[in-house]
Design a protein around this motif. Structure first.
Motif, PDB file in Angstrom:
ATOM      1  N   LEU A 244       0.816  -1.218   0.000  1.00  0.00           N
ATOM      2  CA  LEU A 244       0.000   0.000   0.000  1.00  0.00           C
ATOM      3  C   LEU A 244       0.848   1.267   0.000  1.00  0.00           C
ATOM      4  CD1 LEU A 244      -2.967  -0.915   2.354  1.00  0.00           C
ATOM      5  CD2 LEU A 244      -2.831  -1.052  -0.121  1.00  0.00           C
ATOM      6  N   GLU A 245       2.141   1.137   0.253  1.00  0.00           N
ATOM      7  CA  GLU A 245       3.018   2.304   0.237  1.00  0.00           C
ATOM      8  C   GLU A 245       3.604   2.553  -1.149  1.00  0.00           C
ATOM      9  OE1 GLU A 245       2.627   3.992   2.892  1.00  0.00           O
ATOM     10  OE2 GLU A 245       1.732   2.301   3.923  1.00  0.00           O
ATOM     11  N   ALA A 246       3.360   1.640  -2.082  1.00  0.00           N
ATOM     12  CA  ALA A 246       3.891   1.804  -3.443  1.00  0.00           C
ATOM     13  C   ALA A 246       3.262   3.036  -4.090  1.00  0.00           C
ATOM     14  CB  ALA A 246       3.574   0.561  -4.266  1.00  0.00           C
ATOM     15  N   PRO A 247       4.035   3.764  -4.888  1.00  0.00           N
ATOM     16  CA  PRO A 247       3.516   4.989  -5.511  1.00  0.00           C
ATOM     17  C   PRO A 247       2.663   4.713  -6.749  1.00  0.00           C
ATOM     18  CG  PRO A 247       5.803   4.683  -6.109  1.00  0.00           C
ATOM     19  CD  PRO A 247       5.457   3.569  -5.159  1.00  0.00           C
TER      20      PRO A 247
ATOM     21  N   PHE B  60       0.684   4.111   6.057  1.00  0.00           N
ATOM     22  CA  PHE B  60       0.891   5.548   6.248  1.00  0.00           C
ATOM     23  C   PHE B  60       0.162   6.336   5.154  1.00  0.00           C
ATOM     24  CE2 PHE B  60       3.195   9.462   5.291  1.00  0.00           C
ATOM     25  CZ  PHE B  60       3.115  10.095   6.512  1.00  0.00           C
ATOM     26  N   ASN B  61       0.381   5.962   3.901  1.00  0.00           N
ATOM     27  CA  ASN B  61      -0.228   6.702   2.793  1.00  0.00           C
ATOM     28  C   ASN B  61      -1.752   6.666   2.842  1.00  0.00           C
ATOM     29  OD1 ASN B  61       2.298   7.356   1.789  1.00  0.00           O
ATOM     30  ND2 ASN B  61       2.310   5.706   0.286  1.00  0.00           N
ATOM     31  N   TRP B  62      -2.300   5.513   3.139  1.00  0.00           N
ATOM     32  CA  TRP B  62      -3.755   5.377   3.143  1.00  0.00           C
ATOM     33  C   TRP B  62      -4.360   6.052   4.368  1.00  0.00           C
ATOM     34  CZ3 TRP B  62      -6.861   1.965  -0.215  1.00  0.00           C
ATOM     35  CH2 TRP B  62      -6.168   1.615  -1.378  1.00  0.00           C
ATOM     36  N   SER B  63      -3.661   6.021   5.490  1.00  0.00           N
ATOM     37  CA  SER B  63      -4.202   6.688   6.682  1.00  0.00           C
ATOM     38  C   SER B  63      -4.125   8.210   6.535  1.00  0.00           C
ATOM     39  CB  SER B  63      -3.495   6.224   7.949  1.00  0.00           C
ATOM     40  OG  SER B  63      -2.146   6.610   7.958  1.00  0.00           O
ATOM     41  N   MET B  64      -3.162   8.709   5.767  1.00  0.00           N
ATOM     42  CA  MET B  64      -3.091  10.155   5.527  1.00  0.00           C
ATOM     43  C   MET B  64      -4.336  10.644   4.787  1.00  0.00           C
ATOM     44  SD  MET B  64      -0.522  11.245   7.092  1.00  0.00           S
ATOM     45  CE  MET B  64      -0.524  12.910   6.518  1.00  0.00           C
TER      46      MET B  64
ATOM     47  N   ARG C 125     -14.031  14.849   1.947  1.00  0.00           N
ATOM     48  CA  ARG C 125     -15.099  13.991   1.399  1.00  0.00           C
ATOM     49  C   ARG C 125     -15.247  12.717   2.244  1.00  0.00           C
ATOM     50  NH1 ARG C 125     -14.158  10.653  -3.510  1.00  0.00           N
ATOM     51  NH2 ARG C 125     -16.079   9.497  -3.725  1.00  0.00           N
ATOM     52  N   LEU C 126     -14.144  12.148   2.635  1.00  0.00           N
ATOM     53  CA  LEU C 126     -14.170  10.958   3.478  1.00  0.00           C
ATOM     54  C   LEU C 126     -14.718  11.282   4.858  1.00  0.00           C
ATOM     55  CD1 LEU C 126     -13.579   8.020   4.019  1.00  0.00           C
ATOM     56  CD2 LEU C 126     -11.155   8.577   4.161  1.00  0.00           C
ATOM     57  N   ARG C 127     -14.324  12.419   5.379  1.00  0.00           N
ATOM     58  CA  ARG C 127     -14.835  12.847   6.684  1.00  0.00           C
ATOM     59  C   ARG C 127     -16.358  13.042   6.624  1.00  0.00           C
ATOM     60  NH1 ARG C 127     -10.962  16.560   9.614  1.00  0.00           N
ATOM     61  NH2 ARG C 127      -9.814  14.707   9.109  1.00  0.00           N
ATOM     62  N   ALA C 128     -16.855  13.611   5.533  1.00  0.00           N
ATOM     63  CA  ALA C 128     -18.302  13.794   5.363  1.00  0.00           C
ATOM     64  C   ALA C 128     -19.003  12.437   5.300  1.00  0.00           C
ATOM     65  CB  ALA C 128     -18.593  14.606   4.105  1.00  0.00           C
ATOM     66  N   ALA C 129     -18.383  11.477   4.626  1.00  0.00           N
ATOM     67  CA  ALA C 129     -18.961  10.128   4.563  1.00  0.00           C
ATOM     68  C   ALA C 129     -19.018   9.504   5.954  1.00  0.00           C
ATOM     69  CB  ALA C 129     -18.159   9.253   3.603  1.00  0.00           C
TER      70      ALA C 129
ATOM     71  N   ALA D  23      -7.958   4.697  14.168  1.00  0.00           N
ATOM     72  CA  ALA D  23      -8.068   6.154  14.337  1.00  0.00           C
ATOM     73  C   ALA D  23      -9.323   6.503  15.128  1.00  0.00           C
ATOM     74  CB  ALA D  23      -8.088   6.831  12.968  1.00  0.00           C
ATOM     75  N   PRO D  24      -9.472   5.950  16.344  1.00  0.00           N
ATOM     76  CA  PRO D  24     -10.736   6.109  17.061  1.00  0.00           C
ATOM     77  C   PRO D  24     -11.113   7.542  17.415  1.00  0.00           C
ATOM     78  CG  PRO D  24      -9.064   5.171  18.497  1.00  0.00           C
ATOM     79  CD  PRO D  24      -8.487   5.191  17.110  1.00  0.00           C
TER      80      PRO D  24
END
Length: 145
Positions: free
Chosen positions: A46-49, A88-92, A99-103, A121-122
């Motif tokens: 998941l850290e691959a660019p 790290f990349n996906w949690s950022m 948009r994700l926060r609104a979801a 990320a509770p």
């Protein structure tokens, strides 16, 4: 190893296009995404660019929607959320996407709390709400902790 995950990320926008597309494609897209997540466990896949922020955001939102619409998929969505949150990349993207926060805010409070717990990320919504001047519950009028 990234083939299944990349194929899932390619399908997700098509599946999210409308209700009929969701009904016809959500199960196969989710199966690919889940297998891709399991392929990523223990590695740095998941850290691959090779993923862009839009794809990552779409994947998070897709898993949230699967969790909301298909409660019987809780364990499988939990697996994906745990893998996403460990990257790290996906949690950022989880922390930075409005948009994700609104979801997340559109989910029932208990469900959003479960999702964030699974992603490691509770306190995310609570911290964002406090930063925005809202009560700790994240919504105007919610009781403060």
């Amino acid at each position: 190893r990234a083939g299944r995950l990349l194929e899932a990320l390619r399908r997700i926008p098509e599946v999210n296009r409308d209700h009929k597309s969701w009904e016809n494609g959500c199960e196969s897209a989710f199966a690919l995404l889940r297998r891709g997540c399991l392929d990523a466990v223990g590695g740095r896949l998941l850290e691959a660019p090779i993923y862009n922020n839009q794809q990552i955001e779409d994947a998070w939102i897709f898993v949230l929607e699967m969790r909301r619409r298909h409660p019987n998929r809780r364990k499988h969505t939990q697996e994906c959320l745990t893998v996403f949150g460990a990257s790290f990349n996906w949690s950022m993207v989880l922390h930075g996407s409005s948009r994700l926060r609104a979801a997340l805010h559109s989910l029932p409070e208990e469900l959003s709390a479960e999702v964030l717990e699974d992603a490691g990320a509770p306190g995310l919504l609570r911290a964002a709400a406090i930063g925005a001047g809202l009560p700790a519950g994240g919504l105007p009028g919610a009781d403060s902790l």
